[in-house]
Design an enzyme around this catalytic site. Sequence first.
Site, PDB file in Angstrom:
ATOM      1  N   TRP A 267       0.871  -1.179   0.000  1.00  0.00           N
ATOM      2  CA  TRP A 267       0.000   0.000   0.000  1.00  0.00           C
ATOM      3  C   TRP A 267       0.902   1.221   0.000  1.00  0.00           C
ATOM      4  O   TRP A 267       1.863   1.279   0.774  1.00  0.00           O
ATOM      5  CB  TRP A 267      -0.917   0.054   1.225  1.00  0.00           C
ATOM      6  CG  TRP A 267      -1.667   1.363   1.279  1.00  0.00           C
ATOM      7  CD1 TRP A 267      -2.748   1.709   0.533  1.00  0.00           C
ATOM      8  CD2 TRP A 267      -1.349   2.511   2.074  1.00  0.00           C
ATOM      9  NE1 TRP A 267      -3.130   3.002   0.820  1.00  0.00           N
ATOM     10  CE2 TRP A 267      -2.294   3.515   1.756  1.00  0.00           C
ATOM     11  CE3 TRP A 267      -0.363   2.796   3.016  1.00  0.00           C
ATOM     12  CZ2 TRP A 267      -2.273   4.785   2.348  1.00  0.00           C
ATOM     13  CZ3 TRP A 267      -0.333   4.059   3.616  1.00  0.00           C
ATOM     14  CH2 TRP A 267      -1.296   5.034   3.280  1.00  0.00           C
TER      15      TRP A 267
ATOM     16  N   GLU B 176      -2.944  -3.095  -2.330  1.00  0.00           N
ATOM     17  CA  GLU B 176      -4.111  -2.551  -1.625  1.00  0.00           C
ATOM     18  C   GLU B 176      -4.482  -1.173  -2.155  1.00  0.00           C
ATOM     19  O   GLU B 176      -3.740  -0.208  -1.983  1.00  0.00           O
ATOM     20  CB  GLU B 176      -3.757  -2.466  -0.129  1.00  0.00           C
ATOM     21  CG  GLU B 176      -4.825  -1.854   0.739  1.00  0.00           C
ATOM     22  CD  GLU B 176      -4.355  -1.710   2.192  1.00  0.00           C
ATOM     23  OE1 GLU B 176      -3.193  -2.036   2.498  1.00  0.00           O
ATOM     24  OE2 GLU B 176      -5.154  -1.240   3.006  1.00  0.00           O
TER      25      GLU B 176
ATOM     26  N   LYS C  53      -7.185   2.198  -2.573  1.00  0.00           N
ATOM     27  CA  LYS C  53      -7.911   3.049  -1.630  1.00  0.00           C
ATOM     28  C   LYS C  53      -8.657   4.097  -2.420  1.00  0.00           C
ATOM     29  O   LYS C  53      -8.178   4.562  -3.459  1.00  0.00           O
ATOM     30  CB  LYS C  53      -6.883   3.696  -0.694  1.00  0.00           C
ATOM     31  CG  LYS C  53      -7.477   4.404   0.505  1.00  0.00           C
ATOM     32  CD  LYS C  53      -6.409   4.703   1.552  1.00  0.00           C
ATOM     33  CE  LYS C  53      -7.016   5.381   2.754  1.00  0.00           C
ATOM     34  NZ  LYS C  53      -6.076   5.593   3.845  1.00  0.00           N
TER      35      LYS C  53
ATOM     36  N   ASP D 248      -9.086  -3.605   1.762  1.00  0.00           N
ATOM     37  CA  ASP D 248      -9.174  -3.009   3.091  1.00  0.00           C
ATOM     38  C   ASP D 248     -10.605  -2.512   3.236  1.00  0.00           C
ATOM     39  O   ASP D 248     -11.072  -1.680   2.453  1.00  0.00           O
ATOM     40  CB  ASP D 248      -8.165  -1.863   3.228  1.00  0.00           C
ATOM     41  CG  ASP D 248      -8.162  -1.260   4.621  1.00  0.00           C
ATOM     42  OD1 ASP D 248      -9.255  -0.920   5.123  1.00  0.00           O
ATOM     43  OD2 ASP D 248      -7.082  -1.107   5.210  1.00  0.00           O
TER      44      ASP D 248
ATOM     45  N   HIS E 150     -11.654   1.144   2.900  1.00  0.00           N
ATOM     46  CA  HIS E 150     -11.155   1.931   1.773  1.00  0.00           C
ATOM     47  C   HIS E 150     -12.150   2.146   0.648  1.00  0.00           C
ATOM     48  O   HIS E 150     -11.767   2.484  -0.470  1.00  0.00           O
ATOM     49  CB  HIS E 150      -9.907   1.261   1.188  1.00  0.00           C
ATOM     50  CG  HIS E 150      -8.694   1.451   2.037  1.00  0.00           C
ATOM     51  ND1 HIS E 150      -7.422   1.148   1.615  1.00  0.00           N
ATOM     52  CD2 HIS E 150      -8.559   1.936   3.288  1.00  0.00           C
ATOM     53  CE1 HIS E 150      -6.558   1.415   2.573  1.00  0.00           C
ATOM     54  NE2 HIS E 150      -7.225   1.890   3.607  1.00  0.00           N
TER      55      HIS E 150
ATOM     56  N   HIS F  81      -7.849  -6.559   4.827  1.00  0.00           N
ATOM     57  CA  HIS F  81      -7.504  -5.718   5.967  1.00  0.00           C
ATOM     58  C   HIS F  81      -8.829  -5.347   6.605  1.00  0.00           C
ATOM     59  O   HIS F  81      -9.574  -4.537   6.054  1.00  0.00           O
ATOM     60  CB  HIS F  81      -6.787  -4.445   5.511  1.00  0.00           C
ATOM     61  CG  HIS F  81      -5.311  -4.591   5.445  1.00  0.00           C
ATOM     62  ND1 HIS F  81      -4.472  -3.528   5.204  1.00  0.00           N
ATOM     63  CD2 HIS F  81      -4.511  -5.672   5.624  1.00  0.00           C
ATOM     64  CE1 HIS F  81      -3.221  -3.959   5.219  1.00  0.00           C
ATOM     65  NE2 HIS F  81      -3.223  -5.254   5.457  1.00  0.00           N
TER      66      HIS F  81
ATOM     67  N   ASP G 142     -13.067   8.264   7.455  1.00  0.00           N
ATOM     68  CA  ASP G 142     -11.912   7.645   8.089  1.00  0.00           C
ATOM     69  C   ASP G 142     -11.956   6.144   7.896  1.00  0.00           C
ATOM     70  O   ASP G 142     -13.002   5.520   8.028  1.00  0.00           O
ATOM     71  CB  ASP G 142     -11.882   7.978   9.579  1.00  0.00           C
ATOM     72  CG  ASP G 142     -10.656   7.370  10.232  1.00  0.00           C
ATOM     73  OD1 ASP G 142      -9.556   7.850   9.926  1.00  0.00           O
ATOM     74  OD2 ASP G 142     -10.803   6.413  11.000  1.00  0.00           O
TER      75      ASP G 142
ATOM     76  N   ASP H 267      -9.968   3.813   9.504  1.00  0.00           N
ATOM     77  CA  ASP H 267      -9.185   3.003  10.434  1.00  0.00           C
ATOM     78  C   ASP H 267      -9.726   2.899  11.854  1.00  0.00           C
ATOM     79  O   ASP H 267      -8.944   2.740  12.791  1.00  0.00           O
ATOM     80  CB  ASP H 267      -7.748   3.542  10.468  1.00  0.00           C
ATOM     81  CG  ASP H 267      -7.127   3.507   9.085  1.00  0.00           C
ATOM     82  OD1 ASP H 267      -7.093   2.425   8.496  1.00  0.00           O
ATOM     83  OD2 ASP H 267      -6.723   4.572   8.594  1.00  0.00           O
TER      84      ASP H 267
ATOM     85  N   ASP I 218      -6.580  -4.252  10.413  1.00  0.00           N
ATOM     86  CA  ASP I 218      -5.871  -2.998  10.107  1.00  0.00           C
ATOM     87  C   ASP I 218      -6.675  -1.813  10.633  1.00  0.00           C
ATOM     88  O   ASP I 218      -7.626  -1.372   9.984  1.00  0.00           O
ATOM     89  CB  ASP I 218      -5.640  -2.848   8.596  1.00  0.00           C
ATOM     90  CG  ASP I 218      -4.871  -1.566   8.282  1.00  0.00           C
ATOM     91  OD1 ASP I 218      -4.323  -0.955   9.224  1.00  0.00           O
ATOM     92  OD2 ASP I 218      -4.823  -1.171   7.107  1.00  0.00           O
TER      93      ASP I 218
HETATM   94  C1  RNT Z   1      -3.642   2.652   4.915  1.00  0.00           C
HETATM   95  C2  RNT Z   1      -3.644   1.219   4.552  1.00  0.00           C
HETATM   96  C3  RNT Z   1      -2.436   0.437   5.007  1.00  0.00           C
HETATM   97  C4  RNT Z   1      -1.953   0.876   6.347  1.00  0.00           C
HETATM   98  C5  RNT Z   1      -0.874   0.027   6.932  1.00  0.00           C
HETATM   99  C6  RNT Z   1      -0.152   0.749   8.006  1.00  0.00           C
HETATM  100  O1  RNT Z   1      -4.797   3.282   4.583  1.00  0.00           O
HETATM  101  O2  RNT Z   1      -4.803   0.626   5.004  1.00  0.00           O
HETATM  102  O3  RNT Z   1      -2.726  -0.905   4.963  1.00  0.00           O
HETATM  103  O4  RNT Z   1      -2.992   0.954   7.254  1.00  0.00           O
HETATM  104  O5  RNT Z   1      -0.023  -0.451   5.971  1.00  0.00           O
HETATM  105 ZN    ZN Z   2      -4.994  -1.493   5.047  1.00  0.00          ZN
END
Ligand code: RNT
Ligand code: ZN
Length: 435
Positions: free
Chosen positions: A199, A240, A242, A273, A276, A300, A308, A310, A342
């Site tokens: 990523w 990955e 986004k 992810d 994302h 992830h 956001d 995460d 993640d």
């Molecule tokens: C970031 C991605 C990635 C990170 C990690 C730290 O948006 O999701 O995977 O969270 O690599």
């Molecule tokens: Zn990720």
Amino acid sequence: MFYTPTDDSILEGYQNAKAVYASLGLDTERALAQFEKVGISIHSWAGDDVTGFETHEGGVHSENTVTGNYPGRARNGGELRQDLEQAMRFSPCTHRLGLQSMYAEPKTQKERCDYDVEDFRNWIDFAKKHHMAVDYNVSYFTHPMMKDGCSLASPDDAVRAWLAALAVRAYWVRAGINGRRICEAIGRELGCTVFNNTWTPDGVKDNTVDRMGYRARLKDSLDQIYAEPLDSRYLCDCMEGKVFSIANECFTAGSHDFYIAYAAKNQKGLTIDTGHFHPTENYADKISAVFPFVDGMMFHLSRGVRWDSDHTLTQDEPYLFQVFQELVRADLLNKRVAIGLDFFDAQVNRVTAWIVGLRAAGKALLAALLEPTVLMREAEYAGNLGKRMAMLDECKNLPLNAVWDYLCWKKNAGVGMSWLDEMDRYEREVQRKRV
Ligand code: RNT
Ligand code: ZN
């Protein structure tokens, strides 16, 4: 003190649940055996707020936005591993270890692009001790060689004499090449397939006029990184995408379309992810659309909230359960698929967050393994769509938790909320002493 159910009540609950599932043609013992075969990767990077162990003069900007300053952040490998051990105590899952290159522990200081497998010796020993497979990410962020938020797509191909005499893009290509070698070596040593996730935050805040240029450079960097043939038994390369990141609102070079196309054409893997995507976009639907055309998939698991990506994974994440349902229904578990966490949130105890995320992922996995898919599929192809709908809805309230409690009890992983008492002690006696 939280209430801990008695052994008898846990066993009784389990026996009742077992009978309910058996009436639907499901064997709970079999489901529990399957559960154990599926690894969930714990992302080391939540334990220190994605900081890493390297020291860079003057500090560097982080491309992963982590807010909060809850006490107890792990400051080194020893503390991070101690925290991971604490988290694993309260999860009945089979664990994998999610690493980043920024957690290398070289004997003498080295450039991130020059790491090799020996720089991860402590982690490999840790993985062996806990019988964990490993997943890996080259950290293409939080480093002075990031330029204007870019690494592999950077327009900066000029030599920067002050650092390793490498151009920005060449620096990161080298990091990527060595990252794959590290993965293959770890996989060979541990006898597992290491999922090597790529990523990069590369992108542009405002509208760029050269979208094609950024993507051409990203493609070229990836081509260089993947050029070396390595053993696919030990390594699965994934990328990955986004939809956007902070400071890249207008353009993300590594978009989903880009990586899906790249992975399909070059037989690479795709990472999804869950944070994302557009909030109403069902990423679970992508599994059957993409898996047949790529070399593996990684997840992830995260909880997206508005913009956001995460937040700590909880059972609220809209399509979490569907991801596992899809993997079970399509019989993809243990077929070049890796599942990992993640998220990062420095407003909560980081170890508690890992535990919550692991338990949410575990419950979603167990629920999928205890779904009467055969009966629902029968109804579907018989054209009895009302029956299919009713079953899908009724299934949400099957006695899953009794099976879950039994699993936690059997694995000594904390039944109900009892583990929170032990987390209070850990926070007091271990984490808050890190000052
Ligand atoms: C970031 C991605 C990635 C990170 C990690 C730290 O948006 O999701 O995977 O969270 O690599
Ligand atoms: Zn990720």
